[in-house]
Design a protein around this motif. Structure first.
Motif, PDB file in Angstrom:
ATOM      1  N   TRP A  28     -37.574  51.211  25.886  1.00  0.00           N
ATOM      2  CA  TRP A  28     -36.334  50.456  25.757  1.00  0.00           C
ATOM      3  C   TRP A  28     -36.514  49.189  24.942  1.00  0.00           C
ATOM      4  N   ILE A  29     -37.678  48.559  25.042  1.00  0.00           N
ATOM      5  CA  ILE A  29     -37.881  47.268  24.400  1.00  0.00           C
ATOM      6  C   ILE A  29     -38.064  47.391  22.887  1.00  0.00           C
ATOM      7  N   THR A  30     -38.253  48.612  22.405  1.00  0.00           N
ATOM      8  CA  THR A  30     -38.395  48.823  20.955  1.00  0.00           C
ATOM      9  C   THR A  30     -37.127  49.396  20.338  1.00  0.00           C
ATOM     10  N   ASP A  31     -36.070  49.513  21.124  1.00  0.00           N
ATOM     11  CA  ASP A  31     -34.782  49.961  20.604  1.00  0.00           C
ATOM     12  C   ASP A  31     -33.942  48.735  20.275  1.00  0.00           C
ATOM     13  N   PHE A  32     -33.800  48.445  18.987  1.00  0.00           N
ATOM     14  CA  PHE A  32     -33.108  47.228  18.561  1.00  0.00           C
ATOM     15  C   PHE A  32     -31.644  47.475  18.200  1.00  0.00           C
ATOM     16  N   SER A  33     -31.179  48.696  18.367  1.00  0.00           N
ATOM     17  CA  SER A  33     -29.832  49.061  17.918  1.00  0.00           C
ATOM     18  C   SER A  33     -28.730  48.372  18.718  1.00  0.00           C
ATOM     19  N   ASP A  34     -29.032  47.956  19.952  1.00  0.00           N
ATOM     20  CA  ASP A  34     -27.989  47.358  20.793  1.00  0.00           C
ATOM     21  C   ASP A  34     -28.067  45.833  20.851  1.00  0.00           C
TER      22      ASP A  34
END
Length: 342
Positions: free
Chosen positions: A46-52
């Motif tokens: 989750w911490i590497t998903d920057f889309s949100d």
């Protein structure tokens, strides 16, 4: 009716509206707030998903401390170079609080300038979450969890991208921003070096759990200034309970000298129509004093402010401080432990 009396009457009418609005904030905590909060992370991805990420991260400069000239964007390494981020020095991340106007308050560039004056080669990044902070207070308070996730993702990405030592990362949060900093620190996979909480917000946070507020578990060192704790728990503008490794309550923490209604009204009245623009000072004067005390500690290196350890609030009010001073104490406080406020 004289001109001065008319000014006071006008101010009292506006003042009633301001306090009516603000005093409804704690009551509104029972209102249903429609904010979508992601579930608690169960995997590391989750911490590497920057889309949100909604918040923006501006690297401000000493030359132009009052404007966002360059944004560093998580997931886009080229923006680090474009903004001339210095990977060899200290990084400060400044997080604002609730805003009525939807704009940065005047203290932001003042703090940026003070940080650069203290650490000329540092990076000072200002977090912009204005769109979420410019909501009805309970809504903005609920958004702190989402903004905290944004900050955690950004800090973790920046650290890994540049292999920054965690010891060089310092978060500074004011009001709701203090809780944003705490949530971010709780979510990073490594403890941030330091978080400074500048009068963390009280309503909806006084009795909240550590995962929803700033707490001493969120960084290696958490220092907190409490400057506006007047009122019953969960109704005071600033949080009353200690939440850091060191919690400092200047002048007892309830309210600050010069912030009483009479003096503030007089100053506003003497400025005429222009003074009406400063009506919010009646509410936030003591609250914002935390920032200016911290700025003073950055700039006034020759004569640091001193904090004196005290067992209880009641003991402070009676002038009864504890243990033995390690430095000269003022006559009114002969038994105390002194500590520079840095």
């Amino acid at each position: 009716m004289g001109e001065e009396n008319i000014r006071f009457l006008t101010i009292w009418i506006i003042l009633g509206n301001i306090f009516g609005t603000f005093s409804s904030v704690p009551e509104a905590t029972t209102t249903t707030v429609f904010v979508t909060t992601p579930p608690v992370p169960t995997t590391a991805e989750w911490i590497t998903d920057f889309s949100d990420i909604v918040s923006k991260f501006s690297l401000r400069t000493a030359e132009i401390p009052d404007d966002d000239m360059c944004y560093i964007v998580a997931g886009r390494p080229e923006t680090i170079k474009e903004c001339e981020f210095n990977a060899e020095t200290q990084s400060f991340i400044v997080i604002h609080g609730w805003t009525v106007t939807g704009m940065f308050e005047s203290w932001v560039p003042k703090l940026v300038s003070a940080l650069y004056e203290r650490e000329p080669t540092a990076n000072v990044i200002v977090v912009d979450w204005l769109t979420r902070a410019n909501q009805h207070y309970p809504t903005s308070a609920a958004y702190t969890k989402l903004v905290g996730r944004d900050v955690a993702k950004f800090v973790t990405w920046l650290q890994k991208e540049l292999q920054l030592p965690w010891e060089r990362i310092h978060l500074l949060g004011y009001s709701l921003g203090a809780h944003v900093a705490g949530i971010a620190g709780d979510l990073t996979d490594h403890k941030i070096s330091r978080i400074t909480g500048l009068d963390p917000a009280g309503p909806t946070f006084e009795h909240a759990d550590d995962q929803s507020t700033l707490s001493r578990n969120d960084a290696q060192f958490v220092d907190v200034l409490h400057t506006n704790t007047r009122g019953s728990p969960d109704r005071s503008i600033g949080i009353q309970r200690p939440v850091g490794h060191i919690d400092i309550y200047p002048n007892g923490g309830t309210f600050q000298p010069g912030c009483d209604i009479q003096n503030t009204l007089l100053g506003i009245a003497l400025e005429g129509i222009k003074g009406l623009q400063n009506m919010d000072q009646l509410v936030k004067c003591s609250h914002e004093r935390s920032i200016h005390l911290f700025i003073d500690s950055l700039l006034n290196t020759q004569q640091q402010s001193m904090a004196y350890r005290c067992g209880t609030k009641e003991a402070f009010n009676k002038g009864l401080l504890v243990t033995t001073s390690t430095r000269s104490a003022p006559p009114a406080a002969p038994r105390c432990t002194s500590r520079p406020v840095k």
